[in-house]
Design a protein around this motif. Structure first.
Motif, PDB file in Angstrom:
ATOM      1  N   VAL A 157       2.050   7.575   2.581  1.00  0.00           N
ATOM      2  CA  VAL A 157       2.953   6.936   3.536  1.00  0.00           C
ATOM      3  C   VAL A 157       2.432   5.561   3.936  1.00  0.00           C
ATOM      4  O   VAL A 157       3.188   4.586   3.951  1.00  0.00           O
ATOM      5  N   ALA A 158       1.129   5.473   4.250  1.00  0.00           N
ATOM      6  CA  ALA A 158       0.559   4.180   4.640  1.00  0.00           C
ATOM      7  C   ALA A 158       0.662   3.172   3.500  1.00  0.00           C
ATOM      8  O   ALA A 158       0.981   2.000   3.729  1.00  0.00           O
ATOM      9  N   GLY A 159       0.418   3.605   2.280  1.00  0.00           N
ATOM     10  CA  GLY A 159       0.522   2.711   1.127  1.00  0.00           C
ATOM     11  C   GLY A 159       1.927   2.197   0.927  1.00  0.00           C
ATOM     12  O   GLY A 159       2.148   1.005   0.695  1.00  0.00           O
ATOM     13  N   MET A 160       2.923   3.094   1.033  1.00  0.00           N
ATOM     14  CA  MET A 160       4.320   2.675   0.883  1.00  0.00           C
ATOM     15  C   MET A 160       4.717   1.698   1.988  1.00  0.00           C
ATOM     16  O   MET A 160       5.400   0.697   1.727  1.00  0.00           O
ATOM     17  N   MET A 161       4.269   1.971   3.231  1.00  0.00           N
ATOM     18  CA  MET A 161       4.589   1.063   4.334  1.00  0.00           C
ATOM     19  C   MET A 161       3.952  -0.308   4.120  1.00  0.00           C
ATOM     20  O   MET A 161       4.584  -1.333   4.363  1.00  0.00           O
ATOM     21  N   ARG A 162       2.721  -0.326   3.651  1.00  0.00           N
ATOM     22  CA  ARG A 162       2.045  -1.617   3.439  1.00  0.00           C
ATOM     23  C   ARG A 162       2.686  -2.404   2.309  1.00  0.00           C
ATOM     24  O   ARG A 162       2.807  -3.630   2.389  1.00  0.00           O
ATOM     25  N   ILE A 163       3.088  -1.734   1.246  1.00  0.00           N
ATOM     26  CA  ILE A 163       3.788  -2.422   0.150  1.00  0.00           C
ATOM     27  C   ILE A 163       5.095  -3.005   0.666  1.00  0.00           C
ATOM     28  O   ILE A 163       5.428  -4.162   0.400  1.00  0.00           O
ATOM     29  N   TRP A 164       5.851  -2.206   1.423  1.00  0.00           N
ATOM     30  CA  TRP A 164       7.132  -2.672   1.962  1.00  0.00           C
ATOM     31  C   TRP A 164       6.910  -3.854   2.905  1.00  0.00           C
ATOM     32  O   TRP A 164       7.618  -4.858   2.827  1.00  0.00           O
ATOM     33  N   LEU A 165       5.923  -3.744   3.815  1.00  0.00           N
ATOM     34  CA  LEU A 165       5.648  -4.832   4.745  1.00  0.00           C
ATOM     35  C   LEU A 165       5.179  -6.085   4.011  1.00  0.00           C
ATOM     36  O   LEU A 165       5.527  -7.198   4.398  1.00  0.00           O
ATOM     37  N   GLY A 166       4.397  -5.893   2.960  1.00  0.00           N
ATOM     38  CA  GLY A 166       3.940  -7.041   2.182  1.00  0.00           C
ATOM     39  C   GLY A 166       5.082  -7.742   1.470  1.00  0.00           C
ATOM     40  O   GLY A 166       5.117  -8.965   1.357  1.00  0.00           O
TER      41      GLY A 166
END
Length: 89
Positions: free
Chosen positions: A60-69
């Motif tokens: 979840v954290a990885g997907m959120m960081r990719i999306w935010l990036g």
């Protein structure tokens, strides 16, 4: 994106947002204590559960960081919530 967008400044938060952050930190602390106790009492099964929970957290954290990036904001999530997820992860 400036560094101000990635920090959680308590002065810029409303009272309700500060309360939400405190409750979230408190709940994560309680969960950590419970997990620590379970690791002492039932180490084998608890390690399996901890591995699953960590795996879900990293996904979840990885997907959120990719999306935010890529897009700078999460759709339907307030700035406080996305800021808190950046601080927590």
């Amino acid at each position: 994106m400036s560094t101000d967008e990635l920090t959680l400044d308590p002065g810029r938060l409303t009272g309700a947002a500060r309360t939400l952050v405190r409750i979230s930190f408190g709940l994560s602390g309680i969960a950590a204590i419970i997990l620590g106790i379970l690791l002492f009492v039932i180490p084998g099964r608890t390690l399996q559960l901890a591995a699953i929970l960590l795996g879900v957290n990293f996904l979840v954290a990885g997907m959120m960081r990719i999306w935010l990036g890529a897009f700078g904001r999460l759709p339907g999530v307030s700035t406080v919530s996305s800021g808190f997820s950046s601080v927590r992860c």
